[in-house]
Design a protein around this motif. Structure first.
Motif, PDB file in Angstrom:
ATOM      1  N   VAL A  96       0.826  -1.208   0.000  1.00  0.00           N
ATOM      2  CA  VAL A  96       0.000   0.000   0.000  1.00  0.00           C
ATOM      3  C   VAL A  96       0.860   1.257   0.000  1.00  0.00           C
ATOM      4  O   VAL A  96       0.637   2.180  -0.772  1.00  0.00           O
ATOM      5  CB  VAL A  96      -0.954   0.002   1.212  1.00  0.00           C
ATOM      6  N   ILE A  97       1.881   1.271   0.847  1.00  0.00           N
ATOM      7  CA  ILE A  97       2.704   2.479   0.929  1.00  0.00           C
ATOM      8  C   ILE A  97       3.453   2.779  -0.370  1.00  0.00           C
ATOM      9  O   ILE A  97       3.395   3.915  -0.854  1.00  0.00           O
ATOM     10  CB  ILE A  97       3.660   2.421   2.141  1.00  0.00           C
ATOM     11  N   PHE A 138      -5.148   7.107  -2.400  1.00  0.00           N
ATOM     12  CA  PHE A 138      -4.532   6.976  -3.723  1.00  0.00           C
ATOM     13  C   PHE A 138      -5.015   5.749  -4.469  1.00  0.00           C
ATOM     14  O   PHE A 138      -4.969   5.699  -5.688  1.00  0.00           O
ATOM     15  CB  PHE A 138      -3.008   7.014  -3.604  1.00  0.00           C
ATOM     16  N   GLY A 139      -5.505   4.763  -3.724  1.00  0.00           N
ATOM     17  CA  GLY A 139      -6.153   3.646  -4.386  1.00  0.00           C
ATOM     18  C   GLY A 139      -7.374   4.148  -5.132  1.00  0.00           C
ATOM     19  O   GLY A 139      -7.649   3.766  -6.273  1.00  0.00           O
ATOM     20  N   VAL A 150     -10.810  -2.849   5.153  1.00  0.00           N
ATOM     21  CA  VAL A 150     -11.816  -3.627   5.867  1.00  0.00           C
ATOM     22  C   VAL A 150     -11.290  -4.026   7.236  1.00  0.00           C
ATOM     23  O   VAL A 150     -11.967  -3.863   8.255  1.00  0.00           O
ATOM     24  CB  VAL A 150     -12.216  -4.878   5.066  1.00  0.00           C
ATOM     25  N   SER A 151     -10.053  -4.502   7.273  1.00  0.00           N
ATOM     26  CA  SER A 151      -9.482  -4.900   8.557  1.00  0.00           C
ATOM     27  C   SER A 151      -9.415  -3.718   9.500  1.00  0.00           C
ATOM     28  O   SER A 151      -9.770  -3.822  10.668  1.00  0.00           O
ATOM     29  CB  SER A 151      -8.077  -5.468   8.357  1.00  0.00           C
ATOM     30  N   VAL A 152      -8.959  -2.567   8.991  1.00  0.00           N
ATOM     31  CA  VAL A 152      -8.832  -1.390   9.847  1.00  0.00           C
ATOM     32  C   VAL A 152     -10.192  -0.956  10.378  1.00  0.00           C
ATOM     33  O   VAL A 152     -10.382  -0.751  11.570  1.00  0.00           O
ATOM     34  CB  VAL A 152      -8.184  -0.216   9.075  1.00  0.00           C
ATOM     35  N   VAL A 153     -11.163  -0.843   9.457  1.00  0.00           N
ATOM     36  CA  VAL A 153     -12.478  -0.348   9.865  1.00  0.00           C
ATOM     37  C   VAL A 153     -13.140  -1.300  10.842  1.00  0.00           C
ATOM     38  O   VAL A 153     -13.680  -0.877  11.874  1.00  0.00           O
ATOM     39  CB  VAL A 153     -13.375  -0.136   8.627  1.00  0.00           C
ATOM     40  N   TRP A 154     -13.070  -2.628  10.528  1.00  0.00           N
ATOM     41  CA  TRP A 154     -13.733  -3.576  11.422  1.00  0.00           C
ATOM     42  C   TRP A 154     -13.029  -3.682  12.768  1.00  0.00           C
ATOM     43  O   TRP A 154     -13.655  -3.908  13.798  1.00  0.00           O
ATOM     44  CB  TRP A 154     -13.862  -4.943  10.726  1.00  0.00           C
ATOM     45  N   VAL A 202      -6.070  -4.765  -2.803  1.00  0.00           N
ATOM     46  CA  VAL A 202      -5.297  -4.807  -1.556  1.00  0.00           C
ATOM     47  C   VAL A 202      -5.780  -3.745  -0.578  1.00  0.00           C
ATOM     48  O   VAL A 202      -5.964  -3.993   0.613  1.00  0.00           O
ATOM     49  CB  VAL A 202      -3.787  -4.606  -1.847  1.00  0.00           C
ATOM     50  N   SER A 203      -6.026  -2.528  -1.096  1.00  0.00           N
ATOM     51  CA  SER A 203      -6.409  -1.454  -0.177  1.00  0.00           C
ATOM     52  C   SER A 203      -7.786  -1.702   0.424  1.00  0.00           C
ATOM     53  O   SER A 203      -8.023  -1.335   1.572  1.00  0.00           O
ATOM     54  CB  SER A 203      -6.340  -0.093  -0.858  1.00  0.00           C
TER      55      SER A 203
END
Lengths: 212, 399, 238
Positions: free
Chosen positions: A112-113, B269-270, C70-74, C64-65
């Motif tokens: 991602v980064i 950015f995605g 999803v992991s972060v929000v959940w 991927v993002s």
């Protein structure tokens, strides 16, 4: 009825928060933080809808073999892959999947980064093409914009060390501080008033489009 | 021989050989204590805090000049054991004790000055105070007053608006909406609506949704496709409702395609990468960039320009407006975006609220002009005006 | 056909890169750095034209993002705010006593959130408006005070700090004319029109200055990526 209840809810929550701004006494001082927490929980459920929308779209592409369905496979498989990694990390770290060192964190760091940073750096090219186009435009406004941009740019990075550029640096600092600030203030005051009016319209139920 | 004599002489000077009665006696000098200690309730809070104020010690910055800090002590009884609660540096004259256990109960405070070496002064006078929760935040009067005035304008103009035709000045970007959709239809290409990376919590995003409603009405009438990739699922849900309603109102509920209003990703950015891809592949004829944007604004605007679409942007993010202006055909600057719903619907009530906004702006302009005059007169050191001027500034500083 | 051109072009670049690498540099041994580098180059290929590499990287990025978000929000929404307080730390039990207030503070938002899923039913789809109304109402209320504080009060106050100088004069003129530009109730004609005209000049000048200010920051981002490619990946720069 189907319209009334949501509008009433909007009104009540809006008013509750505005009142709590003026009353430091318990329980009012906690109202804002509590409602903020609630919106985060609701956002979690909204994510379910988002995932459904995404998967629905791409799996339909794959099933119907639309143009570019191969890419939909890539997207879906990477999503599922990272999702599983997220679950594994969550299990290992007791729910906190983003702890440094977890596999999910690894994915973030190495995928991602770099991707985000690269997209971000595209701006260097785009800013050049935008400036080039403004240069060729004939309108007074675009010219003013460009001249101001060049002054500040040269002032920030003096190309040559001489008296003219030193003056330019000081001038561009003044420029950023006075005229730029003046217009920015005017715009921000306008924006704040616009936001105030819009918030009032939403709370009073005059602005209803988002509830269709 | 000389060296020996010098050596013996030097030995005599070492401390070990000094006779006892000339040993140095360092007198411990205590600094003067702070005076006039007052303990009172910390204003405008939910209780649980007492503010202690004092005058600086006579040795702080003057006199012995050895005061380094002030230590605050608290006790439950007047003669009881005082426990340490906190410290502030020299020249400071107040401390907020937030460790108060019970409201409406008296606590006793003393303050001692302390030097760098750790020598404390005698205790100051004892002062007692109680903490209380306030029901009204007195520092926020100014907000209430201004807020009420603006709301009054708002309500007043809405009432006046009913039945009257109110004027609103031309906003080029909003006039171009119909043309943009029309052009897109002629070229046989879809319309792309990008609501930015704001959440439903941002007012600008809601403003974007109202613009979406109008755009969707036009695309329904012209039977053009409207594509909308979303950053936030909540915005997506609201948007789906908005577009569905617009299509229903235009009499074409069956043309509504829910799959065209979809969730993309919640990564800045995605999202930009995905929207860029959509622009390149779908080749829209008209692109709307409305809402909250950050650094990715220029990426989207430039890519949109490169596919030859007519672009109408709008945001309240002052930092991104320059990029939109340089890359888009029309840009709604800040407040113009919030006026969109009133402009496009010409609803009398909404127009009234715009007039209310304008009245508030006028008030602020007048305040600035009055302030300027006072400031100039005050700058010329005409005493009365100086007072008025500083009062004006302070009124705005409250809260 | 175009796809094939893109493929050839991209492959040529890759070959050139490999050659440089073998001659001059010490390529990284970390496979993840290689992956990051390939993705970086794929995104840059966008500047040339839409092509296979960019499409691949874009879809990968989005996939991927989303998985990551999803992991972060959940984690934030469910684990931290619902699951943990409800079942693990049991925050609603204070001193052994059950606190209805604290319990409801967790249960009510969970129920509101569950209403979101009602959109999948045909008959009760309207229920989704309730959590939406709640979120919008909350933030409409929350936005008012800070915007008053930061924008209206602070900005007006700063403007009022007037001194007898040209700078102050320009500042006052700038703020007032900009505010006049945003005047919607009257046609911008005559004196009002001229004032608004000055206002839009100020706005354009301000935007230009802002533009110039950011240019350097953006270029340094590019330098950062070049550094990654040439130093971390290929080892061409030490």
């Amino acid at each position: 009825m189907r319209r009334q209840i949501p509008l009433l809810l909007t009104f009540l929550t809006g008013v509750a928060i505005i009142i709590s701004f003026f009353i430091p006494h318990k329980p009012f001082n906690e109202v804002q933080d509590m409602l903020l927490d609630w919106t985060i929980i609701i956002a979690g459920f909204a994510m379910l809808l988002g995932i459904y929308s995404l998967l629905n779209k791409h799996i339909t592409h794959i099933k119907r073999k639309d143009a570019g369905w191969g890419y939909s496979i890539i997207l879906t498989s990477f999503f599922i892959g990272v999702f599983i990694v997220g679950i594994i990390s969550a299990v290992r770290y007791k729910g906190y999947s983003l702890s440094p060192g977890s596999s999910l964190y690894y994915v973030y760091d190495y995928m991602v980064i770099p991707l985000s940073a690269t997209m971000f750096s595209l701006l260097a090219f785009f800013i050049a093409s935008a400036a080039y186009r403004a240069f060729r435009a004939n309108k007074l406004n675009a010219t003013l914009l460009l001249v101001a941009a060049v002054i500040v740019m040269l002032g920030r990075v003096p190309v040559v060390e001489n008296a003219f550029f030193r003056f330019l640096t000081r001038f561009s600092d003044w420029f950023m501080f006075i005229p730029q600030m003046a217009a920015k203030r005017g715009i921000q005051i306008g924006v704040a008033l616009g936001m105030f009016a819009m918030s009032l319209r939403i709370i009073l139920g005059i602005e209803r489009t988002y509830l269709q | 021989m000389n060296i020996l004599l010098v050596f013996l002489f030097l030995i005599q000077q070492t401390p070990d050989s000094l006779p006892v009665d000339t040993a140095q006696v360092t007198e411990i000098v205590r600094p003067a204590p702070p005076t006039n200690v007052i303990a009172k309730d910390t204003p405008n809070d939910a209780g649980g805090s007492i503010s202690v104020e004092w005058d600086i010690s006579a040795d702080d910055g003057k006199g012995l000049k050895n005061v380094n800090l002030y230590n605050v002590y608290k006790s439950k009884t007047e003669e009881g054991k005082f426990d340490y609660v906190g410290t502030v540096g020299a020249a400071r004259t107040s401390y907020d004790d937030q460790s108060v256990e019970k409201d409406n109960k008296g606590y006793y405070y003393i303050v001692k000055a302390q030097t760098k070496e750790g020598v404390e002064s005698e205790p100051s006078n004892i002062s007692s105070g109680k903490s209380q929760a306030q029901w009204f935040h007195h520092g926020r009067w100014a907000y209430l007053i201004l807020g009420v005035i603006f709301t009054l304008f708002f309500v007043l103009y809405i009432r006046m608006a009913k039945g009257k035709k109110l004027f609103i000045r031309k906003i080029a970007g909003l006039d171009a909406v119909e043309d943009a959709v029309g052009r897109s239809t002629e070229m046989g290409r879809p319309v792309l609506f990008v609501p930015g990376i704001g959440l439903l919590s941002d007012i600008a995003t809601i403003a974007a949704l109202t613009i979406l409603g109008k755009v969707a009405k036009k695309t329904a009438e012209y039977e053009t496709r409207v594509i909308m990739p979303n950053y936030d699922p909540l915005v997506m849900s609201a948007a789906q409702e908005v577009v569905k309603q617009s299509y229903t109102e235009a009499g074409r509920p069956d043309s509504f395609n829910e799959k065209d209003i979809f969730y993309l990703t919640q990564d800045q950015f995605g999202y930009a990468a995905g929207v860029d891809g959509i622009m390149l592949r779908e080749k829209p004829g008209a692109i709307f960039l409305q809402g909250i944007f950050y650094a990715e604004a220029l990426i989207l605007a430039e890519t949109g320009h490169s596919v030859g679409a007519i672009q109408i942007a709008g945001t309240d993010r002052v930092t991104q407006l320059p990029f939109f202006i340089s890359a888009c055909d029309y840009t709604l600057i800040g407040e113009e975006m919030f006026a969109a719903s009133s402009y496009l619907s010409r609803d009398p009530i909404m127009m009234g609220s715009i007039k209310g906004e304008d009245a508030s702006k006028l008030v602020l302009i007048i305040v600035i002009m009055v302030g300027t005059v006072l400031g100039i007169l005050g700058g010329l050191h005409l005493g009365l005006f100086e007072n008025w001027f500083s009062n004006l500034i302070n009124w705005f500083a409250r809260g | 056909m175009k796809e094939r051109k893109g493929l050839i072009f991209g492959s040529v670049i890759l070959i050139v890169v490999f050659i440089i690498m073998f001659i001059k540099g010490e390529p990284s041994k970390n496979i993840m750095v290689w992956i990051a580098a390939i993705l970086t180059l794929s995104i840059y290929s966008f500047l040339y034209k839409d092509n296979v590499f960019y499409k691949f990287a874009e879809h990968l990025f989005v996939g991927v993002s989303v998985g990551y978000s999803v992991s972060v929000v959940w984690q934030n929404a469910f684990i931290r705010r619902v699951f943990d307080p409800l079942f693990i730390t049991r925050t609603y039990i204070v001193d052994g006593k059950f606190s209805l207030y604290l319990f409801l503070a967790i249960v009510i938002p969970t129920l509101l959130g569950m209403l979101m899923v009602s959109i999948f039913t045909k008959k009760h789809g309207w229920l989704i408006r309730i959590p939406i109304a709640f979120v919008v109402g909350s933030y409409a209320g929350m936005g008012i005070a800070p915007s008053f504080q930061a924008y209206i009060f602070e900005q007006t106050q700063s403007t009022l700090y007037v001194t007898l100088s040209i700078s102050s004069f320009i500042m006052i003129v700038g703020v007032i004319t900009t505010l006049v530009y945003f005047f919607f109730s009257k046609e911008h004609k005559g004196f009002l029109g001229k004032t608004a005209g000055v206002g839009i000049w100020f706005i354009m000048v301000a935007f230009g200055a802002s533009f110039g200010y950011t240019v350097m920051a953006r270029i340094s981002l590019l330098i950062g990526r070049m550094n990654f490619l040439l130093h971390d990946w290929l080892g061409v720069i030490k």
